[in-house]
Design an enzyme around this catalytic site. Structure first.
Site, PDB file in Angstrom:
ATOM      1  N   HIS A   1      -7.428  -4.248 -12.363  1.00 38.49           N
ATOM      2  CA  HIS A   1      -6.009  -3.875 -12.559  1.00 38.49           C
ATOM      3  C   HIS A   1      -5.482  -4.647 -13.764  1.00 38.49           C
ATOM      4  CE1 HIS A   1      -1.832  -2.897 -10.810  1.00 38.49           C
ATOM      5  NE2 HIS A   1      -1.633  -3.437 -11.998  1.00 38.49           N
TER       6      HIS A   1
ATOM      7  N   HIS B   1      -2.995  -4.451 -17.559  1.00 37.72           N
ATOM      8  CA  HIS B   1      -2.099  -3.799 -18.522  1.00 37.72           C
ATOM      9  C   HIS B   1      -2.475  -4.265 -19.923  1.00 37.72           C
ATOM     10  CE1 HIS B   1       0.579  -2.363 -15.330  1.00 37.72           C
ATOM     11  NE2 HIS B   1       0.238  -3.489 -14.729  1.00 37.72           N
TER      12      HIS B   1
ATOM     13  N   LYS C   1      -2.975   6.771 -10.808  1.00 38.79           N
ATOM     14  CA  LYS C   1      -2.089   5.694 -10.366  1.00 38.79           C
ATOM     15  C   LYS C   1      -0.750   6.221  -9.872  1.00 38.79           C
ATOM     16  CE  LYS C   1      -0.590   1.507  -9.895  1.00 38.79           C
ATOM     17  NZ  LYS C   1      -0.465   0.330 -10.730  1.00 38.79           N
TER      18      LYS C   1
ATOM     19  N   HIS D   1       0.888   1.440  -6.416  1.00 33.41           N
ATOM     20  CA  HIS D   1       1.870   0.353  -6.450  1.00 33.41           C
ATOM     21  C   HIS D   1       2.668   0.520  -5.163  1.00 33.41           C
ATOM     22  CE1 HIS D   1       4.764  -2.546  -8.381  1.00 33.41           C
ATOM     23  NE2 HIS D   1       5.454  -2.081  -7.342  1.00 33.41           N
TER      24      HIS D   1
ATOM     25  N   HIS E   1      -2.463  -4.947  -6.151  1.00 35.63           N
ATOM     26  CA  HIS E   1      -1.766  -6.244  -6.165  1.00 35.63           C
ATOM     27  C   HIS E   1      -1.014  -6.523  -4.863  1.00 35.63           C
ATOM     28  CE1 HIS E   1       1.504  -3.628  -7.349  1.00 35.63           C
ATOM     29  NE2 HIS E   1       1.324  -3.711  -8.647  1.00 35.63           N
TER      30      HIS E   1
ATOM     31  N   ASP F   1      -3.653  -7.872 -12.759  1.00 33.21           N
ATOM     32  CA  ASP F   1      -2.301  -7.366 -13.056  1.00 33.21           C
ATOM     33  C   ASP F   1      -1.684  -8.148 -14.217  1.00 33.21           C
ATOM     34  OD1 ASP F   1      -0.075  -5.742 -12.908  1.00 33.21           O
ATOM     35  OD2 ASP F   1       0.866  -6.875 -11.300  1.00 33.21           O
TER      36      ASP F   1
HETATM   37  N1  LIG Z   1       3.350  -6.298 -12.225  1.00 34.04           N
HETATM   38  C1  LIG Z   1       4.426  -6.324 -12.947  1.00 34.04           C
HETATM   39  O1  LIG Z   1       5.354  -7.073 -12.636  1.00 34.04           O
HETATM   40  N2  LIG Z   1       4.578  -5.533 -14.041  1.00 34.04           N
HETATM   41  C2  LIG Z   1       3.682  -4.505 -14.505  1.00 34.04           C
HETATM   42  C3  LIG Z   1       3.810  -3.245 -13.709  1.00 34.04           C
HETATM   43  C4  LIG Z   1       3.167  -3.318 -12.330  1.00 34.04           C
HETATM   44  O2  LIG Z   1       1.990  -3.594 -12.197  1.00 34.04           O
HETATM   45  O3  LIG Z   1       3.865  -3.090 -11.339  1.00 34.04           O
HETATM   46  C5  LIG Z   1       3.969  -4.221 -15.978  1.00 34.04           C
HETATM   47  O4  LIG Z   1       3.528  -3.192 -16.490  1.00 34.04           O
HETATM   48  O5  LIG Z   1       4.621  -5.043 -16.623  1.00 34.04           O
HETATM   49 ZN   LIG Z   2       0.202  -3.778 -12.769  1.00 36.67          ZN
HETATM   50 ZN   LIG Z   3       2.393  -2.481  -9.964  1.00 39.08          ZN
END
Ligand SMILES: NC(=O)N[C@@H](CC(=O)O)C(=O)O
Ligand SMILES: [Zn+2]
Ligand SMILES: [Zn+2]
Length: 349
Positions: free
Chosen positions: A19, A21, A105, A142, A180, A253
């Site tokens: 997971h 970003h 997702k 999520h 998460h 995450d």
């Molecule tokens: N985890 C977070 O707080 N933020 C994530 C989005 C997500 O995973 O929910 C993001 O893209 O910034």
């Molecule tokens: Zn995330």
């Molecule tokens: Zn998330």
């Protein structure tokens, strides 16, 4: 102390991040080397602006990621699609046939960063979810309800009752990753549920409870969604992660936001951990006296669930204290890593 607690170094199969970003453009170029240093592969989240909703968009994004990878580094982005109320069931077949889209997702609309185009009511997506169930495409969730009348700290537990249980009753063979997880409710639900379900757990939810956000003042870099919870929940996550149960695996995450977007009157949700995630997980497992369980959590359970081969390379973590940088440069502003400026006791070589 058992011998494993006094280990000076730990060699394990190279881990993957299930997971992550990576964002796009200049931010992508800044953060990608951090993940590629640690992980062989990552499930790349599709919450870009605009979101990655089609196989064609995922293909273009994948090419941008590979183009941003510094020469000499290897990293495989495992792409995902962002589910909307209008995702065509045929898009799932295209995704499945692509070979590079590995999951779809769910962002409940309004639940988190860049979720505005997310799903308003999951029952609208049932034809699409049925195709996912049929072809074996994992559904990444999520798991928080968005109702403003539900307390922020209860949104994950309420999601289990209102969304997860009905969904799994209606689609018992759909492969689901509860992303998460942050509560004992979710850990217990995943451990006990029938059928194909797993969960990712972040390093920060293993190491911190919600006090961390308010220690000595408000600390925006500890704010993420789902938000850090009470100590009893952190302990339940530690138990799940170190249990050896194949349903629990690593997902950082890591969510980069420019410093200005975090340190402001209404700061974004997301913790940046890509810089030192494996060191953080090692620290957490060591505290639990469970370093012997780290490899399966970080390197085996994820690929097994996704039906991908395990990595064959190895990495070594050495017991060596080092200080994290306060900030990491990003082309469009800097980034503050979680625990920036603090010391960490393990180092990935
Ligand atoms: N985890 C977070 O707080 N933020 C994530 C989005 C997500 O995973 O929910 C993001 O893209 O910034
Ligand atoms: Zn995330
Ligand atoms: Zn998330």
């Amino acid at each position: 102390m058992s011998t494993i607690d006094t280990l000076q170094s730990l060699t394990i199969t190279r881990p993957d991040d299930w997971h992550l970003h990576l964002r796009d453009g200049a931010a992508l170029a800044s953060v990608l080397p951090h993940s590629a240093r640690q992980f062989a592969r990552a499930i790349v989240m599709p919450n870009l602006k605009p979101p990655v909703t089609t196989t064609a968009m995922a293909q273009a994004y994948r090419e941008r990621i590979l183009a941003a990878l510094p020469a000499g580094m290897r990293f495989e982005p495992l792409m995902t699609l962002y589910l909307t109320d209008n995702t065509d069931p045929d898009e799932i077949r295209r995704a499945q046939d692509s070979g590079f889209v590995h999951a779809v997702k769910l962002y409940p609309a309004g639940a988190t960063t860049n979720s505005d185009a997310g799903v308003t009511d999951l029952t609208r997506c049932y034809r699409t979810l049925e195709v996912m169930q049929e072809v074996g495409m994992p559904f990444l969730v999520h798991g928080e309800v968005t109702d403003q009348d539900i307390d922020l700290f209860d949104r994950e537990a309420v999601f289990i009752e209102r969304v997860m249980r009905p969904l799994r009753r209606d689609m018992p063979e759909l492969k689901i990753v509860f992303e998460h997880i942050t509560t004992k409710d979710a850990a217990q639900y995943v451990a006990e549920a029938d059928g194909p379900i797993a969960a990712t757990i972040t390093a920060h939810h293993l190491l911190y409870n919600r006090n961390e956000i308010f220690k000595g003042g408000i600390r925006p870099h500890y704010y993420c969604l789902p938000v850090l919870k009470r100590e009893e929940h952190r302990l339940a996550l530690m138990t799940a992660a170190t249990s050896g149960d194949e349903r629990f695996f690593l997902g950082t995450d890591s969510a980069p936001h420019a410093v200005g977007a975090k340190e402001t009157s209404c700061g974004c949700a997301g913790c940046y951990t890509a810089l030192h995630a494996m060191e953080m997980y090692t620290e957490a497992f060591e505290r639990a006296g469970a370093l012997d369980k780290l490899e399966a959590f970080a390197s085996f359970h994820g690929p097994d669930f996704y039906e991908l081969p395990r990595n064959t390379e190895q990495v070594t973590l050495k017991r060596e204290a080092w200080t994290l940088p306060q900030t990491v440069p990003m082309a469009d502003g800097s980034l503050v890593p979680l625990n920036g400026g603090e010391q960490i006791n393990w180092k990935l070589l």
